[in-house]
Scaffold this motif. Sequence first.
Motif, PDB file in Angstrom:
ATOM      1  N   LYS A 152       0.827  -1.258   0.098  1.00 32.65           N
ATOM      2  CA  LYS A 152       0.017  -0.128  -0.046  1.00 32.65           C
ATOM      3  C   LYS A 152       0.824   1.273   0.141  1.00 32.65           C
ATOM      4  CE  LYS A 152      -3.724  -2.236   2.464  1.00 32.65           C
ATOM      5  NZ  LYS A 152      -4.676  -2.335   3.619  1.00 32.65           N
ATOM      6  N   LEU A 153       1.808   1.183   0.790  1.00 34.44           N
ATOM      7  CA  LEU A 153       2.991   2.399   0.641  1.00 34.44           C
ATOM      8  C   LEU A 153       3.485   2.676  -0.887  1.00 34.44           C
ATOM      9  CD1 LEU A 153       4.876   1.769   4.218  1.00 34.44           C
ATOM     10  CD2 LEU A 153       3.122   3.682   3.529  1.00 34.44           C
ATOM     11  N   ARG A 154       3.678   1.592  -1.478  1.00 32.81           N
ATOM     12  CA  ARG A 154       4.143   1.837  -2.766  1.00 32.81           C
ATOM     13  C   ARG A 154       3.268   1.800  -3.870  1.00 32.81           C
ATOM     14  NH1 ARG A 154       7.271  -0.917   0.626  1.00 32.81           N
ATOM     15  NH2 ARG A 154       9.593  -0.975   0.342  1.00 32.81           N
ATOM     16  N   LYS A 155       2.063   2.107  -3.613  1.00 32.42           N
ATOM     17  CA  LYS A 155       0.941   2.115  -4.582  1.00 32.42           C
ATOM     18  C   LYS A 155       1.085   3.399  -5.370  1.00 32.42           C
ATOM     19  CE  LYS A 155      -2.233   5.006  -1.741  1.00 32.42           C
ATOM     20  NZ  LYS A 155      -3.725   4.949  -1.217  1.00 32.42           N
ATOM     21  N   SER A 156       0.587   2.973  -6.851  1.00 35.25           N
ATOM     22  CA  SER A 156       0.615   4.058  -7.702  1.00 35.25           C
ATOM     23  C   SER A 156      -0.716   4.251  -8.616  1.00 35.25           C
ATOM     24  CB  SER A 156       1.730   3.997  -8.790  1.00 35.25           C
ATOM     25  OG  SER A 156       1.602   4.792  -9.955  1.00 35.25           O
TER      26      SER A 156
ATOM     27  N   ASN B 245      -5.549  -3.998  -7.893  1.00 34.66           N
ATOM     28  CA  ASN B 245      -4.411  -3.444  -8.417  1.00 34.66           C
ATOM     29  C   ASN B 245      -3.828  -2.046  -7.762  1.00 34.66           C
ATOM     30  OD1 ASN B 245      -2.274  -2.943  -9.965  1.00 34.66           O
ATOM     31  ND2 ASN B 245      -3.395  -2.813 -11.820  1.00 34.66           N
ATOM     32  N   TRP B 246      -2.790  -2.282  -7.046  1.00 35.05           N
ATOM     33  CA  TRP B 246      -2.358  -0.932  -6.296  1.00 35.05           C
ATOM     34  C   TRP B 246      -1.216  -0.337  -7.270  1.00 35.05           C
ATOM     35  CZ3 TRP B 246      -4.384   0.811  -1.854  1.00 35.05           C
ATOM     36  CH2 TRP B 246      -5.196  -0.203  -0.918  1.00 35.05           C
ATOM     37  N   GLY B 247      -1.135  -0.804  -8.279  1.00 35.30           N
ATOM     38  CA  GLY B 247      -0.148  -0.070  -9.335  1.00 35.30           C
ATOM     39  C   GLY B 247       1.335  -0.386  -9.001  1.00 35.30           C
ATOM     40  N   VAL B 248       1.718  -1.123  -8.224  1.00 35.57           N
ATOM     41  CA  VAL B 248       3.434  -1.251  -7.893  1.00 35.57           C
ATOM     42  C   VAL B 248       3.985  -1.837  -8.674  1.00 35.57           C
ATOM     43  CG1 VAL B 248       4.836  -2.112  -5.907  1.00 35.57           C
ATOM     44  CG2 VAL B 248       2.562  -1.501  -5.216  1.00 35.57           C
ATOM     45  N   SER B 249       5.228  -1.228  -8.979  1.00 35.24           N
ATOM     46  CA  SER B 249       6.129  -1.729 -10.381  1.00 35.24           C
ATOM     47  C   SER B 249       6.456  -3.037  -9.875  1.00 35.24           C
ATOM     48  CB  SER B 249       7.235  -0.796 -10.699  1.00 35.24           C
ATOM     49  OG  SER B 249       8.212  -0.866  -9.437  1.00 35.24           O
ATOM     50  N   ILE B 250       6.869  -3.737 -11.108  1.00 36.75           N
ATOM     51  CA  ILE B 250       7.616  -5.000 -10.959  1.00 36.75           C
ATOM     52  C   ILE B 250       8.838  -4.936 -10.295  1.00 36.75           C
ATOM     53  CG2 ILE B 250       8.395  -6.938 -12.119  1.00 36.75           C
ATOM     54  CD1 ILE B 250       5.379  -7.073 -12.132  1.00 36.75           C
ATOM     55  N   ILE B 251       9.504  -3.975 -10.685  1.00 34.44           N
ATOM     56  CA  ILE B 251      11.160  -3.383 -10.071  1.00 34.44           C
ATOM     57  C   ILE B 251      10.590  -3.573  -8.737  1.00 34.44           C
ATOM     58  CG2 ILE B 251      12.897  -1.952  -9.779  1.00 34.44           C
ATOM     59  CD1 ILE B 251      12.420  -1.261 -12.778  1.00 34.44           C
ATOM     60  N   ASP B 252       9.824  -2.817  -7.938  1.00 35.71           N
ATOM     61  CA  ASP B 252       9.586  -2.436  -6.741  1.00 35.71           C
ATOM     62  C   ASP B 252       9.157  -3.739  -5.949  1.00 35.71           C
ATOM     63  OD1 ASP B 252      10.427   0.114  -6.649  1.00 35.71           O
ATOM     64  OD2 ASP B 252       8.086   1.017  -6.596  1.00 35.71           O
ATOM     65  N   LEU B 253       8.634  -4.491  -6.566  1.00 34.57           N
ATOM     66  CA  LEU B 253       7.994  -5.910  -5.971  1.00 34.57           C
ATOM     67  C   LEU B 253       9.110  -6.729  -5.610  1.00 34.57           C
ATOM     68  CD1 LEU B 253       4.751  -6.499  -7.952  1.00 34.57           C
ATOM     69  CD2 LEU B 253       4.993  -5.881  -5.364  1.00 34.57           C
ATOM     70  N   ARG B 254      10.110  -7.065  -6.821  1.00 33.28           N
ATOM     71  CA  ARG B 254      11.277  -7.741  -6.673  1.00 33.28           C
ATOM     72  C   ARG B 254      12.294  -7.107  -5.610  1.00 33.28           C
ATOM     73  NH1 ARG B 254      11.755 -11.092 -10.656  1.00 33.28           N
ATOM     74  NH2 ARG B 254      10.813 -10.794 -12.638  1.00 33.28           N
ATOM     75  N   GLU B 255      12.383  -5.870  -5.497  1.00 34.02           N
ATOM     76  CA  GLU B 255      13.114  -5.447  -4.408  1.00 34.02           C
ATOM     77  C   GLU B 255      12.520  -5.832  -3.017  1.00 34.02           C
ATOM     78  OE1 GLU B 255      16.013  -3.736  -4.221  1.00 34.02           O
ATOM     79  OE2 GLU B 255      16.321  -4.410  -6.670  1.00 34.02           O
ATOM     80  N   LEU B 256      11.350  -5.643  -2.909  1.00 32.03           N
ATOM     81  CA  LEU B 256      10.535  -5.992  -1.725  1.00 32.03           C
ATOM     82  C   LEU B 256      10.621  -7.607  -1.315  1.00 32.03           C
ATOM     83  CD1 LEU B 256       8.735  -5.137   0.502  1.00 32.03           C
ATOM     84  CD2 LEU B 256       6.800  -5.541  -0.943  1.00 32.03           C
ATOM     85  N   ALA B 257      10.582  -8.293  -2.399  1.00 31.99           N
ATOM     86  CA  ALA B 257      10.823  -9.779  -1.950  1.00 31.99           C
ATOM     87  C   ALA B 257      12.296  -9.939  -1.643  1.00 31.99           C
ATOM     88  CB  ALA B 257      10.365 -10.567  -3.285  1.00 31.99           C
ATOM     89  N   LYS B 258      13.089  -9.520  -2.200  1.00 30.19           N
ATOM     90  CA  LYS B 258      14.520  -9.825  -1.568  1.00 30.19           C
ATOM     91  C   LYS B 258      14.792  -9.321  -0.193  1.00 30.19           C
ATOM     92  CE  LYS B 258      16.661  -8.476  -6.179  1.00 30.19           C
ATOM     93  NZ  LYS B 258      17.565  -7.550  -6.766  1.00 30.19           N
ATOM     94  N   THR B 259      13.921  -8.851   0.505  1.00 24.22           N
ATOM     95  CA  THR B 259      14.103  -8.593   2.093  1.00 24.22           C
ATOM     96  C   THR B 259      13.477  -9.793   2.680  1.00 24.22           C
ATOM     97  OG1 THR B 259      11.940  -7.446   2.157  1.00 24.22           O
ATOM     98  CG2 THR B 259      14.011  -5.862   1.702  1.00 24.22           C
ATOM     99  N   TYR B 260      13.026 -10.533   2.094  1.00 24.94           N
ATOM    100  CA  TYR B 260      12.218 -11.864   2.834  1.00 24.94           C
ATOM    101  C   TYR B 260      12.932 -13.013   2.206  1.00 24.94           C
ATOM    102  CZ  TYR B 260       8.623  -8.780   4.339  1.00 24.94           C
ATOM    103  OH  TYR B 260       8.038  -7.772   5.096  1.00 24.94           O
ATOM    104  N   GLN B 261      12.825 -14.093   3.134  1.00 26.52           N
ATOM    105  CA  GLN B 261      13.303 -15.484   2.546  1.00 26.52           C
ATOM    106  C   GLN B 261      12.182 -16.347   2.041  1.00 26.52           C
ATOM    107  OE1 GLN B 261      15.062 -17.406   6.137  1.00 26.52           O
ATOM    108  NE2 GLN B 261      17.101 -16.378   5.968  1.00 26.52           N
ATOM    109  N   ARG B 262      12.422 -17.029   1.288  1.00 27.61           N
ATOM    110  CA  ARG B 262      11.638 -17.694   0.434  1.00 27.61           C
ATOM    111  C   ARG B 262      10.623 -18.611   1.671  1.00 27.61           C
ATOM    112  NH1 ARG B 262      11.508 -18.605  -4.770  1.00 27.61           N
ATOM    113  NH2 ARG B 262      13.198 -17.977  -6.197  1.00 27.61           N
ATOM    114  N   ASN B 263       9.480 -18.699   1.381  1.00 26.32           N
ATOM    115  CA  ASN B 263       8.469 -19.167   2.563  1.00 26.32           C
ATOM    116  C   ASN B 263       7.341 -19.950   1.724  1.00 26.32           C
ATOM    117  OD1 ASN B 263       6.334 -19.536   4.448  1.00 26.32           O
ATOM    118  ND2 ASN B 263       7.626 -18.322   5.839  1.00 26.32           N
ATOM    119  N   HIS B 264       6.979 -21.108   1.672  1.00 28.25           N
ATOM    120  CA  HIS B 264       5.802 -21.570   0.968  1.00 28.25           C
ATOM    121  C   HIS B 264       4.595 -21.249   1.548  1.00 28.25           C
ATOM    122  CE1 HIS B 264       3.817 -24.615  -1.407  1.00 28.25           C
ATOM    123  NE2 HIS B 264       3.348 -25.032  -0.502  1.00 28.25           N
TER     124      HIS B 264
END
Length: 237
Positions: free
Chosen positions: A22-26, A43-62
């Motif tokens: 929500k903080l990254r919405k466009s 659809n919050w309009g967050v870019s794929i680049i931002d989503l990838r960067e966000l994902a990098k701050t978390y470990q994979r978790n099923h």
Amino acid sequence: MDFILDNQETEEQYQNLLRAIKLRKSGEVSDAMNQQGISYKLNWGVSIIDLRELAKTYQRNHLLALKLWNKQWRETMILATLLDEPSEVSEEQMGFWTKSFETTEIAEQASANLWCKTKFAFIKALEWCRGKKHIVRFTGVHLMGRLAITDKKAIDEMFEPFFDELPTLARDEKLFTPLYRAVIAMGTRSKQLNTACIELSQNLQSDSSATAVLLGNQLYEELTSDYLQETFGEEKP
């Protein structure tokens, strides 16, 4: 699908991700996508680049991925494909998610981020190429292309079954672009696959479908190009 017990740590990560989205919405991006006919439940309009960067701050978790997918926001579904653990993905999950895809964006993200890394990738790609729904066939074609690009350990023979499906798929105008890209990806892997793809393109050139003929012409031009043949140490056929 397997029943997995929730836990507090994963729930906290899940809620944090929802807030981060929500903080990254466009609104501009979201509106533009809607105008192009790309619609989602939310659809919050967050870019794929931002989503990838966000994902990098978390470990994979099923479990986290399953929770994100079930939310059915555009962003949570994309994050689910980025954060799931490929080794824990089942055939059932792959089938369930893929049949529920409503946009090619999600199909592409799932194929590139997750499906191509699972042990079922080749099996499901071939199965989906034979699917009844367009989005399922699209996913199969896209996954085939991703495997050709990313799976460096796959032997050429693993791609052979796809050639039985390609002539039929080539008649589908909606699959023209992803099919072109997928065949080129296969045709640049090795001399053996390049030869097989050239033969395919020649067969398409005499097909009864105008779409298949056009695809065959464009594939042949690229696959037999001097610069591509030089990569195999061969002269143009």
